[in-house]
Design an enzyme around this catalytic site. Sequence first.
Site, PDB file in Angstrom:
ATOM      1  N   TYR A  52       3.817   9.782  -1.787  1.00 12.32           N
ATOM      2  CA  TYR A  52       4.000   9.173  -3.112  1.00 12.32           C
ATOM      3  C   TYR A  52       5.189   9.817  -3.793  1.00 12.32           C
ATOM      4  O   TYR A  52       5.373  11.031  -3.713  1.00 12.32           O
ATOM      5  CB  TYR A  52       2.759   9.384  -3.986  1.00 12.32           C
ATOM      6  CG  TYR A  52       1.975   8.107  -4.146  1.00 12.32           C
ATOM      7  CD1 TYR A  52       2.529   7.046  -4.853  1.00 12.32           C
ATOM      8  CD2 TYR A  52       0.714   7.942  -3.572  1.00 12.32           C
ATOM      9  CE1 TYR A  52       1.843   5.849  -4.980  1.00 12.32           C
ATOM     10  CE2 TYR A  52       0.027   6.758  -3.697  1.00 12.32           C
ATOM     11  CZ  TYR A  52       0.593   5.707  -4.405  1.00 12.32           C
ATOM     12  OH  TYR A  52      -0.076   4.533  -4.527  1.00 12.32           O
ATOM     13  N   GLU A  54       6.392   8.645  -7.257  1.00 17.89           N
ATOM     14  CA  GLU A  54       6.623   7.945  -8.536  1.00 17.89           C
ATOM     15  C   GLU A  54       7.675   8.676  -9.347  1.00 17.89           C
ATOM     16  O   GLU A  54       7.643   9.902  -9.468  1.00 17.89           O
ATOM     17  CB  GLU A  54       5.317   7.850  -9.331  1.00 17.89           C
ATOM     18  CG  GLU A  54       4.433   6.738  -8.827  1.00 17.89           C
ATOM     19  CD  GLU A  54       3.213   6.484  -9.705  1.00 17.89           C
ATOM     20  OE1 GLU A  54       3.121   7.070 -10.794  1.00 17.89           O
ATOM     21  OE2 GLU A  54       2.356   5.706  -9.266  1.00 17.89           O
ATOM     22  N   ASP A 198      21.644 -13.230  -7.961  1.00 15.30           N
ATOM     23  CA  ASP A 198      20.716 -12.916  -6.863  1.00 15.30           C
ATOM     24  C   ASP A 198      21.427 -13.251  -5.543  1.00 15.30           C
ATOM     25  O   ASP A 198      21.604 -14.424  -5.204  1.00 15.30           O
ATOM     26  CB  ASP A 198      19.448 -13.764  -7.044  1.00 15.30           C
ATOM     27  CG  ASP A 198      18.438 -13.556  -5.925  1.00 15.30           C
ATOM     28  OD1 ASP A 198      18.795 -12.973  -4.879  1.00 15.30           O
ATOM     29  OD2 ASP A 198      17.284 -14.009  -6.087  1.00 15.30           O
ATOM     30  N   THR A 224      17.589  -9.029  -1.728  1.00 13.34           N
ATOM     31  CA  THR A 224      16.645  -8.493  -0.754  1.00 13.34           C
ATOM     32  C   THR A 224      17.485  -7.710   0.249  1.00 13.34           C
ATOM     33  O   THR A 224      18.713  -7.789   0.248  1.00 13.34           O
ATOM     34  CB  THR A 224      15.854  -9.596  -0.024  1.00 13.34           C
ATOM     35  OG1 THR A 224      16.774 -10.568   0.457  1.00 13.34           O
ATOM     36  CG2 THR A 224      14.834 -10.247  -0.942  1.00 13.34           C
ATOM     37  N   LYS A 227      17.842  -9.763   4.959  1.00 15.92           N
ATOM     38  CA  LYS A 227      18.377 -11.039   5.460  1.00 15.92           C
ATOM     39  C   LYS A 227      19.700 -10.758   6.190  1.00 15.92           C
ATOM     40  O   LYS A 227      19.679 -10.086   7.219  1.00 15.92           O
ATOM     41  CB  LYS A 227      18.503 -12.022   4.294  1.00 15.92           C
ATOM     42  CG  LYS A 227      17.131 -12.349   3.664  1.00 15.92           C
ATOM     43  CD  LYS A 227      17.227 -13.415   2.615  1.00 15.92           C
ATOM     44  CE  LYS A 227      15.857 -13.846   2.119  1.00 15.92           C
ATOM     45  NZ  LYS A 227      15.459 -13.208   0.869  1.00 15.92           N
ATOM     46  N   ARG A 233      12.369  -4.907   5.022  1.00 17.37           N
ATOM     47  CA  ARG A 233      11.976  -5.842   3.953  1.00 17.37           C
ATOM     48  C   ARG A 233      11.900  -5.094   2.635  1.00 17.37           C
ATOM     49  O   ARG A 233      11.198  -4.085   2.529  1.00 17.37           O
ATOM     50  CB  ARG A 233      10.614  -6.449   4.250  1.00 17.37           C
ATOM     51  CG  ARG A 233      10.609  -7.335   5.451  1.00 17.37           C
ATOM     52  CD  ARG A 233       9.359  -8.161   5.481  1.00 17.37           C
ATOM     53  NE  ARG A 233       9.518  -9.309   4.628  1.00 17.37           N
ATOM     54  CZ  ARG A 233       9.946 -10.497   5.063  1.00 17.37           C
ATOM     55  NH1 ARG A 233      10.232 -10.670   6.324  1.00 17.37           N
ATOM     56  NH2 ARG A 233      10.074 -11.503   4.239  1.00 17.37           N
TER      57      ARG A 233
END
Length: 424
Positions: A52, A54, A198, A224, A227, A233
Site C-alpha cells: 500500500y 496511499e 484524452d 490509458t 493501447k 492496464r
Amino acid sequence: MITPLEQYDPQMYELLRQEAARQSACIRLIPSENYVSKAVMAATGSCLTNKYAEGYPGKRYYEGQQITDLVESIAIERARKLFKADHVNVQSHSGAVANLAAYSAVAAVGDTIMGLALPYGGHLSHGWKVSFTSKVFNSVSYEVDPETGQFDFNKIEELAKQHKPKIIITGASAYPRKIDFKTFGEIAKRVGAYHLSDIAHISGLVVAGLHQSPVPYADIVSTTTHKTLRGPRGGMLMCTAALADAIDKAVFPGLQGGPHMHTISALAVALKEADSPEFVAYAKQIIKNAKVLSETLMEKGFKLFSGGTDNHLILIDLRSKGIPGKKLSKALDRARIETNYNTIPGDPAKPFNPNGLRIGTPAVTTRGMKEEQMKIIASLITKVAENIDNEEIIAQVGRESLLLCSQFPVPEHFIIPEKRFSLI
Ligand code: DSN
C-alpha cells in the site's frame, strides 16, 4: 518445471495458458489492445502488488515506502520527459477514472462539460448519457461530420458559446483521423473553458512524434497506458504546473485510495521502452499498416468512415454491405480474426447493434506483420463478409488466419511461453 500457479490452481493455470495460446493463434485487430513485453508483464506481476502506498512520493500514509517512492518518481520523470509535460500523475487505475479526476479537479457538480458524442467516436466517460459523468455534470456533446470525418470548428465554437462549458474534452475512442488539438485549445481559451485532451488511443503515436501532441494546447491530458503506448492496464494524467495540486488531490484522496504500485512499476518499464528508436519505428509501422489495410479494404468494396485513416484505427461502415457489425465481428471471431462492432458517425443504430466494425493495427504490428500481411488480412476479412452464412468457408479462413499467425509468432520477448508460465 511445474510453476506455483500450475501446482496450486491448475484450472486457472490452464485457462491462462489457453488465453495465451488464443492470443497467439488469432489475428488481433481490436485497436485498443496490444501485446506487452515480458519486462512489462514481469513488473505487473511483481511483489509490489503486496504494497500500500496511499499518498505521493515523500508524503505517504503508510511506512515502508523506500522503494515505492523511487518507483513512482521514476515513472513520473520518464513520463514527463517523454510527453514534455509540466506535471504527471501516474496513479489513475484506468482512463475513465483519470477523466473523472480531471473533471473533479477543475469543475463542480452540475457544471457543464462538452465532449465528442459516443456514437460519433467519443468515449463513454466524455459525458455520454449512460455514464455517471453525465449524471454528475451537465453534459453537452459535439459531433463530427459523418461524411468527411472532419470537425466543424465554427459549429463547435458556437455550441461552446451557447452552453459555456467548464471543460471541453477532445480525443476519441473510435476516430481514424488526426485531431487538431491546437484549434480546440484556442476555442477553449476563447470561451473560457478548460481543455482536457484524452489521448488514450493515440498516446503511443504522440510520443513517437507521429501525431500532434496536445500537451502544449491542453490544460490537462489524460491517457490509458495499455493501447498504442503498449504498457500495463491503467491511466495517467498530465497537466500544467498550475493544476498540479488540484489533479493530484483529485486522484488521491478525491477518487482513489492506494495506487497500484505494481502497475506503476510496469508503466515505468513501458515508458522506458517507448523512449527508443525501436518504438518510433514500431509506431510508424502501425500507421503504414493501417493505411495499407484501409486501402485494400476499400479496393475490395468496403466503405470506410472518412474514406481511410491517419492513425492506427479503421472504422468500416457496413451499411452498404447490409451486414450488421455484430454479425460480422462474430463470424470473424470464428475465423480467428478479433475485432469489435462499433457505431459509425451518423448511424442511427444503437451501440449494441451498430452497423460498423472497428479494427486497428497495434497488436499485429507488435507481431512484426507489415504491409504484405495487411493485404492478406483484408482478403480474409472480405472472404468472411462475402460468405457470412457459410460456416465451411469461415472455418477455412480460420485455418488461413492460423497459418498467418504461425508465420508471425508473437516475438519471444513479448509472450510468456506456456510451459515457462510462471509469476517470477
Ligand atoms: N478504451 C475503449 C476502447 O477504445 O476500446 C473502451 O473503453
